[in-house]
Design a protein around this motif. Structure first.
Motif, PDB file in Angstrom:
ATOM      1  N   GLY A   1       0.826  -1.202   0.000  1.00 21.71           N
ATOM      2  CA  GLY A   1       0.000   0.000   0.000  1.00 21.71           C
ATOM      3  C   GLY A   1       0.856   1.245   0.000  1.00 21.71           C
ATOM      4  O   GLY A   1       2.088   1.190  -0.028  1.00 21.71           O
ATOM      5  N   THR A   2       0.193   2.376   0.049  1.00 27.73           N
ATOM      6  CA  THR A   2       0.890   3.645   0.133  1.00 27.73           C
ATOM      7  C   THR A   2       1.583   3.757   1.487  1.00 27.73           C
ATOM      8  O   THR A   2       1.353   2.950   2.394  1.00 27.73           O
ATOM      9  CB  THR A   2      -0.087   4.816  -0.029  1.00 27.73           C
ATOM     10  N   LEU A   3       2.392   4.779   1.638  1.00 29.52           N
ATOM     11  CA  LEU A   3       3.064   4.997   2.916  1.00 29.52           C
ATOM     12  C   LEU A   3       2.045   5.184   4.038  1.00 29.52           C
ATOM     13  O   LEU A   3       2.214   4.643   5.151  1.00 29.52           O
ATOM     14  CB  LEU A   3       3.977   6.215   2.806  1.00 29.52           C
ATOM     15  N   GLU A   4       0.980   5.912   3.760  1.00 27.89           N
ATOM     16  CA  GLU A   4      -0.049   6.145   4.768  1.00 27.89           C
ATOM     17  C   GLU A   4      -0.751   4.837   5.123  1.00 27.89           C
ATOM     18  O   GLU A   4      -1.033   4.571   6.309  1.00 27.89           O
ATOM     19  CB  GLU A   4      -1.073   7.157   4.253  1.00 27.89           C
ATOM     20  N   GLU A   5      -1.026   4.005   4.117  1.00 25.15           N
ATOM     21  CA  GLU A   5      -1.656   2.708   4.381  1.00 25.15           C
ATOM     22  C   GLU A   5      -0.722   1.790   5.159  1.00 25.15           C
ATOM     23  O   GLU A   5      -1.157   1.063   6.062  1.00 25.15           O
ATOM     24  CB  GLU A   5      -2.057   2.061   3.051  1.00 25.15           C
TER      25      GLU A   5
ATOM     26  N   PHE B   1       7.237  -5.641  -4.145  1.00 24.67           N
ATOM     27  CA  PHE B   1       7.325  -4.528  -5.086  1.00 24.67           C
ATOM     28  C   PHE B   1       7.525  -5.046  -6.506  1.00 24.67           C
ATOM     29  O   PHE B   1       8.445  -5.826  -6.755  1.00 24.67           O
ATOM     30  CB  PHE B   1       8.497  -3.605  -4.726  1.00 24.67           C
ATOM     31  N   ASP B   2       6.660  -4.604  -7.436  1.00 25.37           N
ATOM     32  CA  ASP B   2       6.931  -4.786  -8.856  1.00 25.37           C
ATOM     33  C   ASP B   2       8.069  -3.834  -9.199  1.00 25.37           C
ATOM     34  O   ASP B   2       7.941  -2.617  -9.013  1.00 25.37           O
ATOM     35  CB  ASP B   2       5.701  -4.457  -9.689  1.00 25.37           C
ATOM     36  N   THR B   3       9.169  -4.375  -9.703  1.00 25.90           N
ATOM     37  CA  THR B   3      10.385  -3.582  -9.804  1.00 25.90           C
ATOM     38  C   THR B   3      10.940  -3.551 -11.220  1.00 25.90           C
ATOM     39  O   THR B   3      11.264  -4.601 -11.797  1.00 25.90           O
ATOM     40  CB  THR B   3      11.460  -4.124  -8.837  1.00 25.90           C
ATOM     41  N   ILE B   4      11.004  -2.353 -11.770  1.00 25.10           N
ATOM     42  CA  ILE B   4      11.712  -2.081 -13.015  1.00 25.10           C
ATOM     43  C   ILE B   4      12.545  -0.840 -12.752  1.00 25.10           C
ATOM     44  O   ILE B   4      12.006   0.254 -12.583  1.00 25.10           O
ATOM     45  CB  ILE B   4      10.747  -1.856 -14.193  1.00 25.10           C
TER      46      ILE B   4
ATOM     47  N   ARG C   1       3.772   1.347 -12.600  1.00 23.90           N
ATOM     48  CA  ARG C   1       4.115   2.766 -12.443  1.00 23.90           C
ATOM     49  C   ARG C   1       3.894   3.247 -11.013  1.00 23.90           C
ATOM     50  O   ARG C   1       4.628   4.110 -10.508  1.00 23.90           O
ATOM     51  CB  ARG C   1       3.292   3.618 -13.403  1.00 23.90           C
ATOM     52  N   ARG C   2       2.878   2.689 -10.344  1.00 26.62           N
ATOM     53  CA  ARG C   2       2.588   3.110  -8.962  1.00 26.62           C
ATOM     54  C   ARG C   2       3.557   2.500  -7.946  1.00 26.62           C
ATOM     55  O   ARG C   2       3.639   2.964  -6.807  1.00 26.62           O
ATOM     56  CB  ARG C   2       1.160   2.711  -8.580  1.00 26.62           C
ATOM     57  N   SER C   3       4.269   1.469  -8.360  1.00 33.67           N
ATOM     58  CA  SER C   3       5.124   0.748  -7.426  1.00 33.67           C
ATOM     59  C   SER C   3       6.327   1.577  -6.990  1.00 33.67           C
ATOM     60  O   SER C   3       6.922   2.309  -7.791  1.00 33.67           O
ATOM     61  CB  SER C   3       5.619  -0.550  -8.073  1.00 33.67           C
ATOM     62  N   ASP C   4       6.712   1.410  -5.731  1.00 36.26           N
ATOM     63  CA  ASP C   4       7.931   2.055  -5.244  1.00 36.26           C
ATOM     64  C   ASP C   4       9.175   1.448  -5.876  1.00 36.26           C
ATOM     65  O   ASP C   4      10.277   1.977  -5.700  1.00 36.26           O
ATOM     66  CB  ASP C   4       8.027   1.918  -3.719  1.00 36.26           C
ATOM     67  N   GLY C   5       9.013   0.356  -6.625  1.00 37.02           N
ATOM     68  CA  GLY C   5      10.137  -0.269  -7.297  1.00 37.02           C
ATOM     69  C   GLY C   5      10.332   0.201  -8.724  1.00 37.02           C
ATOM     70  O   GLY C   5      11.208  -0.317  -9.424  1.00 37.02           O
ATOM     71  N   PHE C   6       9.546   1.166  -9.175  1.00 34.87           N
ATOM     72  CA  PHE C   6       9.659   1.641 -10.558  1.00 34.87           C
ATOM     73  C   PHE C   6      10.320   3.017 -10.610  1.00 34.87           C
ATOM     74  O   PHE C   6       9.940   3.938  -9.880  1.00 34.87           O
ATOM     75  CB  PHE C   6       8.287   1.729 -11.225  1.00 34.87           C
ATOM     76  N   GLY C   7      11.287   3.142 -11.511  1.00 33.47           N
ATOM     77  CA  GLY C   7      11.912   4.439 -11.729  1.00 33.47           C
ATOM     78  C   GLY C   7      13.405   4.326 -11.885  1.00 33.47           C
ATOM     79  O   GLY C   7      13.959   3.238 -12.089  1.00 33.47           O
ATOM     80  N   SER C   8      14.060   5.448 -11.815  1.00 35.64           N
ATOM     81  CA  SER C   8      15.521   5.473 -11.872  1.00 35.64           C
ATOM     82  C   SER C   8      16.090   4.929 -10.570  1.00 35.64           C
ATOM     83  O   SER C   8      15.374   4.782  -9.564  1.00 35.64           O
ATOM     84  CB  SER C   8      16.019   6.901 -12.089  1.00 35.64           C
TER      85      SER C   8
ATOM     86  N   LEU D   1      12.180   3.539  -1.391  1.00 35.84           N
ATOM     87  CA  LEU D   1      12.356   2.433  -0.463  1.00 35.84           C
ATOM     88  C   LEU D   1      12.940   2.899   0.866  1.00 35.84           C
ATOM     89  O   LEU D   1      12.563   2.403   1.935  1.00 35.84           O
ATOM     90  CB  LEU D   1      13.255   1.362  -1.087  1.00 35.84           C
ATOM     91  N   ALA D   2      13.859   3.856   0.808  1.00 34.83           N
ATOM     92  CA  ALA D   2      14.444   4.385   2.039  1.00 34.83           C
ATOM     93  C   ALA D   2      13.366   5.014   2.915  1.00 34.83           C
ATOM     94  O   ALA D   2      13.376   4.862   4.151  1.00 34.83           O
ATOM     95  CB  ALA D   2      15.537   5.399   1.711  1.00 34.83           C
ATOM     96  N   ARG D   3      12.430   5.701   2.284  1.00 38.45           N
ATOM     97  CA  ARG D   3      11.363   6.335   3.059  1.00 38.45           C
ATOM     98  C   ARG D   3      10.490   5.278   3.724  1.00 38.45           C
ATOM     99  O   ARG D   3      10.108   5.423   4.893  1.00 38.45           O
ATOM    100  CB  ARG D   3      10.522   7.237   2.151  1.00 38.45           C
ATOM    101  N   LYS D   4      10.181   4.198   3.000  1.00 37.67           N
ATOM    102  CA  LYS D   4       9.423   3.113   3.620  1.00 37.67           C
ATOM    103  C   LYS D   4      10.210   2.516   4.784  1.00 37.67           C
ATOM    104  O   LYS D   4       9.647   2.158   5.829  1.00 37.67           O
ATOM    105  CB  LYS D   4       9.117   2.024   2.576  1.00 37.67           C
ATOM    106  N   GLY D   5      11.527   2.372   4.601  1.00 38.46           N
ATOM    107  CA  GLY D   5      12.359   1.851   5.676  1.00 38.46           C
ATOM    108  C   GLY D   5      12.309   2.718   6.914  1.00 38.46           C
ATOM    109  O   GLY D   5      12.297   2.218   8.045  1.00 38.46           O
ATOM    110  N   GLU D   6      12.266   4.020   6.732  1.00 38.94           N
ATOM    111  CA  GLU D   6      12.171   4.946   7.866  1.00 38.94           C
ATOM    112  C   GLU D   6      10.862   4.759   8.626  1.00 38.94           C
ATOM    113  O   GLU D   6      10.780   5.091   9.817  1.00 38.94           O
ATOM    114  CB  GLU D   6      12.277   6.386   7.369  1.00 38.94           C
ATOM    115  N   HIS D   7       9.860   4.222   7.966  1.00 36.05           N
ATOM    116  CA  HIS D   7       8.559   3.985   8.596  1.00 36.05           C
ATOM    117  C   HIS D   7       8.410   2.549   9.087  1.00 36.05           C
ATOM    118  O   HIS D   7       7.310   2.166   9.506  1.00 36.05           O
ATOM    119  CB  HIS D   7       7.435   4.339   7.627  1.00 36.05           C
ATOM    120  N   GLY D   8       9.470   1.771   9.027  1.00 36.13           N
ATOM    121  CA  GLY D   8       9.432   0.446   9.645  1.00 36.13           C
ATOM    122  C   GLY D   8       9.466  -0.731   8.704  1.00 36.13           C
ATOM    123  O   GLY D   8       9.413  -1.887   9.164  1.00 36.13           O
ATOM    124  N   LEU D   9       9.558  -0.492   7.388  1.00 30.62           N
ATOM    125  CA  LEU D   9       9.684  -1.622   6.472  1.00 30.62           C
ATOM    126  C   LEU D   9      11.060  -2.255   6.666  1.00 30.62           C
ATOM    127  O   LEU D   9      12.080  -1.598   6.471  1.00 30.62           O
ATOM    128  CB  LEU D   9       9.519  -1.157   5.018  1.00 30.62           C
TER     129      LEU D   9
END
Length: 328
Positions: A205-209, A237-240, A276-283, A291-299
């Protein structure tokens, strides 16, 4: 942060164009590659029919793959995200998993959930109970497996499962039995089961979820008197990942072009939106930051599905070289 990777098995049209006779070689090569790399674990899905539409394309069975990977790898841990409780008698499943644990030298994980894919439930003759019933099946099944792995046998006169002194020998090699990953974010039941039994949870889910589900899990732990910090929270995470945003876009376009002939356009477009919505997509920079931000929230554990894996490992290599070292 700890990292796992999915091995393509056909369920998401990720082996199309590869002759079924050659698909095990493709899967095995990726598993051995992961075994030699920075990944802590490899994963498969527990499904029988392709998604988002059922087809005649091969989907390889999860626990058969677990046994094969147990014998053909040496270090990496082995999981399923996640085993559907309704597809196998839980005492039998405990026996299968214990055998895999012995073959692997104590590397098995147990991802377990209530199941959701109605088409394959009905096609295989399991019916499709309402969600509350499936969740009750999950609770009973998890109790049976926990008994089996801690005492060597299981007895339960449940509503859905009845076992009477079911012997599970050999025992798993891991102290306390095989670690439980309770998958799903249901707040009233699934996360309550996780608070009682899980070593790991798995919800997305999103960070809030993610924050909200974490708070619900913490509440259940408080009610049961369990230390919330004992449970590692994970997400898939779907990751590209690309060197640049343009590189990531090109990779995504290639993936969608490959699956589009096998699914309707609306499904192909939905797959694209999901990635596209996945935190695993992008540069590299974008993915690392998200991913670092999710880690800061406990992932604590990120499990990555690379849809291009069977055809092109350069994106995986980039992730291994740039993202994992930045977050491990």
């Amino acid at each position: 942060m700890r990292f796992g990777t999915f091995i393509p098995q056909g369920w998401r049209f990720d082996l199309v164009g590869i002759d079924p006779a050659d698909q095990w070689h493709a899967m095995s090569a990726l598993a051995q590659r992961a075994d030699a790399g920075p990944w802590e674990s490899l994963w498969v899905y527990d499904h029988f029919h392709t998604t988002p539409v059922a087809s005649q394309e091969a989907t390889h069975e999860a626990w058969t793959l677990m046994a094969a990977f147990a014998a053909s790898t040496s270090r990496i841990r082995l999981g399923q995200m996640c085993t559907c409780m309704g597809y196998r008698n839980p005492a039998y499943l405990a026996k299968v998993a214990a055998t895999v644990d012995v073959i692997s030298g104590g590397r098995a994980e147990m991802g377990i959930g209530a199941g959701w894919y109605q088409h394959e439930w009905e096609a295989y003759g399991y019916g499709f109970p309402e969600a509350p019933e499936r969740l009750k099946m999950l609770r009973e099944g998890v109790e049976i497996m926990r008994q089996a792995w801690t005492t060597g046998q299981a007895t339960l006169d449940g509503t859905y499962y009845q076992v009477d002194g079911a012997i599970v020998q050999p025992q798993p090699l891991q102290d306390g039995g095989i670690p439980m990953w309770i998958a799903g974010g249901g707040e009233k039941v699934t996360l309550k089961i996780a608070a009682k039994y899980a070593t790991y949870t798995n919800f997305t889910g999103t960070l809030e979820e993610f924050d909200h589900k974490s708070d619900v899990l913490r509440g259940h732990c408080d009610t049961l008197g369990r230390d919330f910090s004992e449970i590692t929270r994970s997400s898939n995470f779907d990751t590209i990942v690309g060197e640049t945003e343009a590189d990531a876009e090109d990779r995504l376009a290639a993936v969608i072009a490959r699956v589009r002939p096998f699914v309707q356009d609306e499904h192909a477009d939905r797959i694209e939106r999901g990635i596209r919505r996945s935190d695993g997509f992008g540069s590299v920079e974008q993915v690392t930051e998200k991913l670092a931000r999710k880690g800061e929230h406990g992932l604590g554990y990120a499990i990555h599905y690379f849809p291009e894996a069977a055809y092109d490992t350069s994106g995986i290599e980039l992730f291994e070289r740039e993202v994992i070292p930045a977050l491990s």
